[in-house]
Write a protein that holds these residues in place. Structure first.
Motif, PDB file in Angstrom:
ATOM      1  N   LYS A  44       0.763  -1.270   0.246  1.00 30.02           N
ATOM      2  CA  LYS A  44       0.092  -0.097  -0.111  1.00 30.02           C
ATOM      3  C   LYS A  44       0.860   1.375   0.050  1.00 30.02           C
ATOM      4  CE  LYS A  44      -2.441  -1.654   3.658  1.00 30.02           C
ATOM      5  NZ  LYS A  44      -1.921  -3.094   3.396  1.00 30.02           N
ATOM      6  N   ARG A  99      -8.314  -1.931  12.452  1.00 31.62           N
ATOM      7  CA  ARG A  99      -8.642  -2.374  11.126  1.00 31.62           C
ATOM      8  C   ARG A  99      -7.951  -3.835  10.719  1.00 31.62           C
ATOM      9  NH1 ARG A  99     -13.149  -2.074   9.326  1.00 31.62           N
ATOM     10  NH2 ARG A  99     -13.162   0.339   9.786  1.00 31.62           N
ATOM     11  N   ALA A 102      -8.791   6.609   4.343  1.00 28.53           N
ATOM     12  CA  ALA A 102      -8.427   5.591   3.322  1.00 28.53           C
ATOM     13  C   ALA A 102      -7.774   4.489   4.206  1.00 28.53           C
ATOM     14  CB  ALA A 102      -7.642   5.949   2.238  1.00 28.53           C
ATOM     15  N   ARG A 133      -9.742   0.858   5.045  1.00 29.68           N
ATOM     16  CA  ARG A 133      -9.479  -0.143   3.846  1.00 29.68           C
ATOM     17  C   ARG A 133     -10.117  -1.577   3.936  1.00 29.68           C
ATOM     18  NH1 ARG A 133      -5.979  -0.488   7.939  1.00 29.68           N
ATOM     19  NH2 ARG A 133      -4.757  -2.481   8.013  1.00 29.68           N
ATOM     20  N   ASP A 134     -10.109  -2.215   3.115  1.00 33.02           N
ATOM     21  CA  ASP A 134     -10.650  -3.727   3.073  1.00 33.02           C
ATOM     22  C   ASP A 134      -9.803  -4.792   2.690  1.00 33.02           C
ATOM     23  OD1 ASP A 134     -10.445  -3.233   0.362  1.00 33.02           O
ATOM     24  OD2 ASP A 134     -12.369  -3.280  -0.104  1.00 33.02           O
TER      25      ASP A 134
END
Length: 353
Positions: free
Chosen positions: A63, A245, A347, A351-352
């Motif tokens: 990322k 997350r 973001a 995020r996923d």
């Protein structure tokens, strides 16, 4: 008092500037590693395999969060977008991340990273295919660890032009990363629910390493210390949201989405923030897990965590941390850069993958 130079107004909107520099970071990484490969191919062709191991994980679709935050911190602090030192520093942060991932995958016995076999798995397979002597798994782990070490050496080489203050921040970042990793391993072995310790580990392994320190290195390279308090408040809040997350993606995500084995934290005794909350507050979870998280059926644990609402509770904490991060930069930065860092927080936290 340091005055922020108007570089952010000279060459376009904040995101455009940051993306332009990130493109140069990609060129720097690929060019640097290609030059190393070429030089070592002449000296000893067998050495190329280790360099390729670094190049593969560095170029495998990360990322680039740490370079992005470093460059945002640099540009928002008035740094010159034409300075090559900023590109080198951001590239060094990505190589440091490659080092950390290569070592993490060995420590976690992880088989997948970004949808591909991890380095130690790949090189163990090569060992077997070639019919070499010795233990294939041990060989694969050795190659991955050495590749991680080499990535760290390369990162150090790219920091030759950094300011003394930036070098000091780099040293603090690396120290925090290593100690945070050790405490994570230790907490997994000790296996006692401890929200305070889990939060501390998350801050040092993620908050400071992913967000705050890269921002600070950028500010230090720009020779601007005024923004450091705002960067710290923003970075620690967002870093915790980022780690939470990760916890949710491991517990509730899929291998297809994340590119990593699902529910690996459960199997590796990871005392994540999510698991600490669940074990501390939910009797049913404590009864199911007992003192053997790796022996607990991941699917049963997943169903129980869903039923008791852990996912929703963690999402609420993420929302609160993202809001705190946005507030931290609202008054400290020029409006365009404050908005850009707010967008980057969204973001990173939502995020996923």
């Amino acid at each position: 008092m340091t005055t922020v130079a108007p570089h952010e107004l000279a060459t376009g909107a904040p995101r455009e500037q940051r993306q332009a520099l990130l493109a140069r970071v990609e060129e720097r990484l690929s060019g640097f590693l290609a030059a190393e490969r070429s030089a070592w191919r002449t000296l000893n062709p067998d050495a190329v395999e280790l360099i390729d191991c670094v190049a593969e994980i560095t170029g495998s679709g990360g990322k680039r969060l740490r370079p992005a935050f470093c460059l945002a911190g640099y540009l928002a602090a008035g740094g010159d977008p034409e300075a090559p030192e900023a590109v080198d520093m951001a590239a060094a942060l990505e190589l440091l991340h490659s080092f950390a991932l290569l070592h993490d995958d060995v420590m976690d016995a992880s088989e997948l990273r970004r949808g591909r076999p991890t380095a130690h798995v790949h090189h163990a397979l090569l060992h077997r295919e070639r019919g070499w002597s010795g233990d294939a798994a041990r060989y694969g782990e050795s190659v991955a660890l050495l590749a991680g070490d080499l990535a760290l050496v390369y990162a150090e080489r790219l920091l030759a032009g950094a300011t003394p203050v930036a070098r000091r921040v780099w040293g603090e970042l690396c120290t925090e990363l290593m100690i945070g990793q050790f405490l994570d391993v230790r907490a997994a072995a000790r296996f006692q629910p401890d929200v305070k310790l889990a939060r501390w580990i998350a801050l040092f392994k993620s908050g400071r390493y992913t967000v705050y320190r890269p921002l600070s290195m950028g500010a230090a390279l720009a020779r601007n210390t005024e923004l450091l308090p705002a960067y710290e408040e923003y970075g620690l809040a967002l870093g915790e949201a980022f780690q939470l997350r990760d916890d949710l993606l491991d517990a509730f995500g899929s291998t297809q989405d994340t590119g990593k084995p699902a529910r690996l934290d459960f199997k590796q005794h990871k005392m994540t923030l999510l698991m600490s909350f669940a074990l501390e507050d939910e009797p049913e979870v404590r009864e199911l897990v007992g003192d053997d998280l790796p022996g607990t059926d991941p699917d049963v644990l997943h169903a129980l965590l869903t039923r008791v609402g852990i996912r929703g509770r963690v999402e609420e904490i993420i929302d609160e941390r993202v809001k705190a991060a946005a507030e931290a930069v609202g008054a400290a930065l020029p409006a365009p850069w404050a908005e850009e860092l707010r967008a980057m927080a969204q973001a990173a936290a939502y995020r996923d993958f």
